[in-house]
Design a protein around this motif. Structure first.
Motif, PDB file in Angstrom:
ATOM      1  N   UNK A  61     -23.568 -11.717  27.635  1.00 33.86           N
ATOM      2  CA  UNK A  61     -23.014 -10.386  27.376  1.00 33.86           C
ATOM      3  C   UNK A  61     -21.632 -10.180  28.002  1.00 33.86           C
ATOM      4  N   UNK A  62     -21.345 -10.836  29.129  1.00 37.44           N
ATOM      5  CA  UNK A  62     -20.009 -10.689  29.725  1.00 37.44           C
ATOM      6  C   UNK A  62     -18.962 -11.393  28.860  1.00 37.44           C
ATOM      7  N   UNK A  68     -14.792  -9.155  22.693  1.00 32.72           N
ATOM      8  CA  UNK A  68     -14.849  -8.184  21.604  1.00 32.72           C
ATOM      9  C   UNK A  68     -14.684  -6.733  22.041  1.00 32.72           C
ATOM     10  N   UNK A  69     -14.956  -6.440  23.341  1.00 33.42           N
ATOM     11  CA  UNK A  69     -14.926  -5.044  23.796  1.00 33.42           C
ATOM     12  C   UNK A  69     -14.191  -4.904  25.123  1.00 33.42           C
ATOM     13  N   UNK A  76     -12.345   1.127  20.569  1.00 35.02           N
ATOM     14  CA  UNK A  76     -12.034   2.190  19.598  1.00 35.02           C
ATOM     15  C   UNK A  76     -12.068   1.641  18.176  1.00 35.02           C
ATOM     16  N   UNK A  77     -11.535   0.430  17.991  1.00 33.24           N
ATOM     17  CA  UNK A  77     -11.524  -0.188  16.669  1.00 33.24           C
ATOM     18  C   UNK A  77     -12.951  -0.431  16.157  1.00 33.24           C
ATOM     19  N   UNK A  85     -20.646  -0.302  20.899  1.00 30.91           N
ATOM     20  CA  UNK A  85     -20.161  -0.968  22.111  1.00 30.91           C
ATOM     21  C   UNK A  85     -21.287  -0.916  23.142  1.00 30.91           C
ATOM     22  N   UNK A  86     -21.359  -1.934  23.976  1.00 26.74           N
ATOM     23  CA  UNK A  86     -22.462  -1.961  24.950  1.00 26.74           C
ATOM     24  C   UNK A  86     -22.073  -2.722  26.209  1.00 26.74           C
ATOM     25  N   UNK A  87     -22.863  -2.489  27.229  1.00 28.63           N
ATOM     26  CA  UNK A  87     -22.645  -3.154  28.511  1.00 28.63           C
ATOM     27  C   UNK A  87     -23.987  -3.379  29.189  1.00 28.63           C
ATOM     28  N   UNK A  88     -24.156  -4.548  29.781  1.00 33.65           N
ATOM     29  CA  UNK A  88     -25.399  -4.903  30.470  1.00 33.65           C
ATOM     30  C   UNK A  88     -25.316  -4.515  31.939  1.00 33.65           C
TER      31      UNK A  88
END
Length: 292
Positions: A61-62, A68-69, A76-77, A85-88
């Motif tokens: 995920x990192x 990509x993010x 925003x795109x 969008x996500x974060x672990x």
């Protein structure tokens, strides 16, 4: 073990860890049973090995986020194109994926996580895995995390409070410390013991919205302590009244005190709200190199 060997070059350490994994378990009858998979439950290595195994999830995920993010423009795109969008966020074997998007994005991520874990022989526990909206709230590391409207305004904020289970656990501990079997203790000894337990619990939860909870826990502890004193120091079959209780066992108002030891409880710990530091928290690990 392959992930461990990538970090640790000392073959003796790797052999020792492997021996832990293959050591087997002792049954109630004293017999030894082989263990073909998994780590010893309650073993000192289990949390460490869980961290090593699940670092594969961190890497996945990192790397995905940085490619990509990683920037505000990239995120925003993705939103403009209907992507999430996500974060672990992970602590040992407990983790959450915070998703800015739609429910379908979170459900797809659940399958993605399962696919990352599968090669290591790990799977998600169905009873502990759920897709929820932040307005519904979720429990993580003993905290209930939920978005609520601030009283008196139309603005919404994320509130982090001690969970019901965590509150009940400390109340049960107080109840056990003030039961009939502890009446042989001195009052000062019991007060000191309760202070340690309540302050230790409160120090963990002091970064949340915890002030009202601390007061509630202290109120429960005070009532348990009051009943304990009245039962211990009763005259024959007659328990001491509240005026006598206050005169003999309280110093300021209704605060219990004995031999210089005063009941301070959880409220003695100051609530200091956690300040988000993003990616500025230092880490001893160097990021894994990108493939290719």
């Amino acid at each position: 073990m392959n992930r461990l060997r990538a970090r640790i070059k000392d073959k003796r350490i790797c052999a020792l860890v492997k021996a832990f994994l293959e050591s087997g378990v002792m049954t109630e009858l004293g017999d030894r049973e082989e263990t073909l998979t998994g780590t010893p439950q309650g073993g000192i290595l289990s949390p460490l090995l869980a961290n090593i195994a699940l670092s594969a999830l961190d890497d996945h995920f990192s790397q995905q986020r940085s490619q990509e993010m990683g920037t505000h423009g990239q995120r925003a795109r993705r939103r403009r194109h209907g992507q999430g969008n996500w974060k672990l966020i992970r602590y040992a074997d407990d983790f959450v994926l915070m998703v800015h998007g739609e429910r379908r994005h979170a459900e797809a991520l659940q399958e993605e996580v399962a696919a990352v874990l599968a090669p290591m022989g790990l799977r998600l526990a169905p009873e502990k895995t759920a897709v929820v909206h932040l307005d519904e709230g979720f429990t993580f590391l003993g905290f209930d995390i939920r978005r609520l409207r601030k009283r008196g305004t139309q603005e919404y904020y994320v509130y982090t409070k001690p969970s019901r289970k965590a509150i009940q656990a400390i109340k049960d501990k107080v109840k056990a410390r003030t039961c009939r079997s502890t009446r042989h203790m001195g009052l000062d000894e019991l007060i000191a013991s309760l202070n340690r337990s309540l302050a230790g619990w409160a120090n963990y939860f002091r970064h949340g919205v915890s002030k009202a909870v601390f007061s509630d826990v202290d109120s429960h502890a005070w009532n348990r302590l009051m009943r304990w004193i009245r039962a211990k120091y009763k005259h024959g079959t007659h328990r001491i009244g509240m005026p006598e209780l206050r005169r003999r066992f309280c110093d300021q108002g209704w605060r219990f005190a004995c031999n210089g030891v005063v009941f301070t409880g959880a409220a003695s710990v100051t609530v200091t709200r956690y300040r988000y530091r993003g990616s500025n928290i230092p880490t001893p690990w160097t990021p894994a190199p990108a493939p290719g």
